[in-house]
Design an enzyme around this catalytic site. Structure first.
Site, PDB file in Angstrom:
ATOM      1  N   ARG A 190      40.331  54.180  33.495  1.00  0.00           N
ATOM      2  CA  ARG A 190      40.582  52.806  33.049  1.00  0.00           C
ATOM      3  C   ARG A 190      41.991  52.337  33.396  1.00  0.00           C
ATOM      4  NH1 ARG A 190      37.008  51.124  29.221  1.00  0.00           N
ATOM      5  NH2 ARG A 190      38.500  49.842  28.091  1.00  0.00           N
ATOM      6  N   TRP A 218      47.802  51.135  28.679  1.00  0.00           N
ATOM      7  CA  TRP A 218      48.139  50.373  29.882  1.00  0.00           C
ATOM      8  C   TRP A 218      49.043  49.251  29.395  1.00  0.00           C
ATOM      9  CZ3 TRP A 218      47.123  45.484  32.199  1.00  0.00           C
ATOM     10  CH2 TRP A 218      47.230  45.463  33.600  1.00  0.00           C
ATOM     11  N   ASN A 235      43.243  48.677  21.700  1.00  0.00           N
ATOM     12  CA  ASN A 235      43.029  48.198  23.062  1.00  0.00           C
ATOM     13  C   ASN A 235      42.818  46.695  22.968  1.00  0.00           C
ATOM     14  OD1 ASN A 235      42.177  47.665  25.671  1.00  0.00           O
ATOM     15  ND2 ASN A 235      40.123  48.501  25.343  1.00  0.00           N
ATOM     16  N   LYS A 274      40.098  46.992  49.341  1.00  0.00           N
ATOM     17  CA  LYS A 274      39.986  48.454  49.199  1.00  0.00           C
ATOM     18  C   LYS A 274      41.259  49.116  49.696  1.00  0.00           C
ATOM     19  CE  LYS A 274      37.507  49.201  46.996  1.00  0.00           C
ATOM     20  NZ  LYS A 274      36.747  48.138  46.408  1.00  0.00           N
ATOM     21  N   GLU A 330      44.476  48.265  47.454  1.00  0.00           N
ATOM     22  CA  GLU A 330      44.532  48.792  46.089  1.00  0.00           C
ATOM     23  C   GLU A 330      44.779  50.293  46.050  1.00  0.00           C
ATOM     24  OE1 GLU A 330      41.132  48.152  43.460  1.00  0.00           O
ATOM     25  OE2 GLU A 330      39.745  48.298  45.116  1.00  0.00           O
ATOM     26  N   LYS A 376      40.611  50.052  35.639  1.00  0.00           N
ATOM     27  CA  LYS A 376      39.217  49.921  36.057  1.00  0.00           C
ATOM     28  C   LYS A 376      38.564  48.714  35.408  1.00  0.00           C
ATOM     29  CE  LYS A 376      35.342  51.370  37.948  1.00  0.00           C
ATOM     30  NZ  LYS A 376      35.218  51.088  39.387  1.00  0.00           N
TER      31      LYS A 376
HETATM   32  C1  AGP Z   1      37.669  46.760  42.841  1.00  0.00           C
HETATM   33  O1  AGP Z   1      37.898  47.854  43.627  1.00  0.00           O
HETATM   34  C2  AGP Z   1      38.660  46.462  41.830  1.00  0.00           C
HETATM   35  N1  AGP Z   1      39.119  47.589  41.162  1.00  0.00           N
HETATM   36  C3  AGP Z   1      38.520  45.189  41.031  1.00  0.00           C
HETATM   37  O2  AGP Z   1      38.763  44.166  41.928  1.00  0.00           O
HETATM   38  C4  AGP Z   1      37.202  44.900  40.267  1.00  0.00           C
HETATM   39  O3  AGP Z   1      36.174  44.679  41.171  1.00  0.00           O
HETATM   40  C5  AGP Z   1      37.410  43.671  39.351  1.00  0.00           C
HETATM   41  O4  AGP Z   1      38.429  43.949  38.435  1.00  0.00           O
HETATM   42  C6  AGP Z   1      36.158  43.257  38.624  1.00  0.00           C
HETATM   43  O5  AGP Z   1      35.705  44.244  37.745  1.00  0.00           O
HETATM   44  P1  AGP Z   1      34.264  44.191  37.120  1.00  0.00           P
HETATM   45  O6  AGP Z   1      33.292  44.296  38.244  1.00  0.00           O
HETATM   46  O7  AGP Z   1      34.204  45.359  36.194  1.00  0.00           O
HETATM   47  O8  AGP Z   1      34.142  42.882  36.409  1.00  0.00           O
END
Ligand code: AGP
Length: 610
Positions: free
Chosen positions: A27, A75, A101, A487, A490, A605
């Site tokens: 996460r 976080w 959280n 990709k 990130e 995540k």
């Molecule tokens: C994708 O690799 C990312 N980590 C991120 O852009 C992700 O797709 C976005 O935060 C949306 O998340 P979700 O699909 O859980 O809503």
């Protein structure tokens, strides 16, 4: 985002908390901590950085005796990552410990009121107000449940809370509003957690806590209460995933494992919806009349899910001839979108908990527009709140960078487009038959591309020191370029931009220098010649051109320095194949640079804050 785990039962709590927190590492976090009641008092240990530091500090939890505790990975939002800002947070007497959280939006006001009452703060977090307010109400009413009810009436914003009271060492308390929280019913004890993988080792029977609900756990029982403290009955759900679904299973990284799970994910998302040569999406629950009545589709999502939405736009408009607007969820909700009675709002999300997407869904519902969630996590907020839900059967996705959930979302969108097109009579039965044949071939074709990984690894190794990399494409290829670029940036921290190939010359082409890598995606026959010209434009200015195109399209070699061919498929489905080498490329650049592939810096995540 932050991760919460809590345990009460017969075993030592700390090792269970550490194990649960390790399952929530995906996460994203920058500090961790645990609070355990040791028979006399609550002890807290915290550490900035990785969970490993907390494990070492506590000798894998051994130095913290006690069978009741709460743990947290933080976080940072309010206050830098530090030991003092890490959770759990205490009240002044150190008799109440809290993990949280989410974001308490009115924390400044609450902090001022508490300061006036004489409370002193030792962190910069929004969470500490909860610990002190619990203290205030507990001293007033002498009852933990009443204190929690009072506090949740005072705080505004999103929260999932785990709480223990030294005066009540046989209970763990939990409450939620908008931030995910589940309760696991184990055999030697009960647990709370932010997500299912944290409890899978101990149980597969879970309760999803709803907004405004409170859970009270003992080692044997779990009771639920509503926002007013009145008891509520809840049904547990049995989760099908086994523990191994959330383990690396011999792969070096979760991301690699999840890329290799894509053929299965595609099959699992497809199979239940293709019956006797027909697309059947039972969960859609829309009559033919309702499908025909749809005047406009809005796709709303964030990050990679947004990119599948862009592909979805081309596919739905192209096949079913329905206008589609795609919005970033964070923009949609604040732009006062024009929504009409016969519109359909589709929210796409892997986690089902992304705050911006959830808020966009709520905005659409508030306006009485029909909503459909394309969601991976069963029982998540978007799945529960959308009018209809189409699950993407990807199983738990742990790596921050999505791969298999992305692939599953594409399949869901293709099926939706095909169903709409069939009902609205914009494609023939023969065309649908051909598409179904092509869809069924995708898993084997993805496997083929994955098996080519060594070649991509060698190529990727040449770019570990790259300063920037561009991705270009037109139409669906532009959507693929956006995802390939995301990709890469990130997980490898290399600056990258995705551009609609025809737009490059309106500014961005000035960034191309000798040797700049430009990845050109050219899978769409109708646009091929145009993209080829754009490749020549960048090559002439010194770029090294990597092309991803369809097998047999050797004309590309005139303009490309390096070519990756993808198997032939229906052009609408090309994203499912072309994305695979780009995922592998990003992965191997990240590995080559020695980056933390599964847990890239600054990322979470599941983004449960705005
Ligand atoms: C994708 O690799 C990312 N980590 C991120 O852009 C992700 O797709 C976005 O935060 C949306 O998340 P979700 O699909 O859980 O809503």
């Amino acid at each position: 985002m932050c991760g919460i785990v809590g345990y009460i039962g017969k075993s030592q709590a700390a090792p269970i908390l550490l194990d649960g927190l390790s399952k929530l590492e995906y996460r994203g976090y920058d500090s961790a901590g645990m609070a355990v009641y040791d028979g006399t008092e609550i002890k807290i240990e915290k550490a900035t950085g990785r969970l490993k530091v907390l494990s070492e500090l506590t000798h894998d939890g051994e130095t913290m005796p006690g069978t009741i505790g709460i743990g947290h990975t933080r976080w940072a939002t309010h206050g830098e990552p530090s030991d003092s800002n890490a959770h759990p947070h205490f009240n002044t007497d150190r008799t109440i410990a809290v993990v949280h959280n989410g974001i308490i939006e009115n924390y400044l006001k609450l902090r001022t009121t508490l300061t006036e009452k004489g409370y002193q703060f030792c962190s910069d977090t929004d969470t500490e107000v909860v610990a002190h307010y619990l203290d205030y109400y507990y001293k007033k009413y002498k009852d933990p449940l009443t204190a929690i009810v009072k506090v949740i009436h005072r705080v505004e914003g999103a929260y999932a809370l785990g709480i223990i009271f030294a005066d009540h060492p046989d209970h763990v308390y939990a409450a939620r509003n908008d931030s995910p929280l589940i309760v696991g019913k184990g055999t030697d004890g009960n647990l709370i957690a932010s997500d299912v993988p944290a409890v899978l080792k101990y149980t597969r029977d879970v309760y999803f806590i709803e907004n405004g609900e409170i859970a009270v756990l003992t080692g044997e029982n779990i009771d639920f209460y509503n926002v007013d403290g009145d008891p509520v009955e809840k049904e547990s759900r049995h989760i099908d995933w086994d523990e191994s679904a959330a383990e690396k299973g011999g792969y070096e990284h979760f991301m690699l494992k999840e890329m290799y799970e894509q053929p299965k994910t595609v099959r699992d998302t497809l199979a239940p919806r293709v019956k006797d040569g027909q697309v059947e999406i039972e969960e859609l629950g829309m009559t033919e009349e309702e499908i025909k009545a749809v005047e406009r589709v809005h796709i709303v999502a964030c990050g990679s899910a947004y990119h599948t939405g862009v592909t979805g736009k081309y596919v739905i408009e192209g096949m079913a001839r329905i206008p589609v607007e795609v919005d970033l969820a964070s923009e949609f909700r604040y732009r006062d979108p024009l929504l009409n009675e016969h519109d359909l709002v589709i929210v796409i999300s892997q986690s089902g908990e992304t705050m911006d997407s959830l808020a966009a869904l709520r905005e659409a519902k508030k306006r009485g527009i029909m909503t459909l969630g394309i969601v991976n996590v069963v029982g998540s907020s978007i799945a529960r709140e959308a009018d209809k839900v189409m699950y993407t059967w990807a199983g738990p996705e742990i790596a921050v960078a999505t791969t298999k959930a992305y692939s599953a979302q594409l399949i869901a969108l293709y099926l939706l487009a095909m169903k709409f097109a069939e009902v609205r009579g914009t494609v023939t039965k023969e065309e649908i038959d051909g598409m179904i044949r092509d869809l069924k071939r995708l898993p084997a074709q993805i496997e083929l591309l994955l098996n080519n990984k060594e070649r991509i690894q060698k190529f990727a190794n040449r770019y570990v020191a790259a300063r920037e990399i561009f991705f270009i494409g037109r139409g669906i290829d532009y959507a693929i370029a956006m995802e390939g670029s995301l990709k890469l940036k990130e997980i490898s921290y290399i600056h990258s931009e995705a551009y609609a190939a025809g737009e490059l010359k309106h500014g961005t082409i000035s960034l191309i220098e000798d040797g700049t890598l430009v990845a050109a995606i050219a899978t769409q026959d109708g646009l091929f010649k145009k993209t080829l010209s754009n490749m020549v434009e960048v090559k002439t200015r010194g770029a090294f051109v990597l092309a991803v195109t369809n097998e047999g399209n050797t004309e590309i070699e005139k303009a490309a320095d390096y070519v990756i061919y993808i198997p032939q498929t229906n052009p609408y489905f090309a994203d499912s194949l072309a994305i695979v080498p780009l995922q592998l490329f990003a992965y191997y650049v990240s590995v080559g640079k020695g980056c933390d592939v599964d847990k890239p810096r600054n990322l979470a995540k599941s983004v449960t804050v705005e």
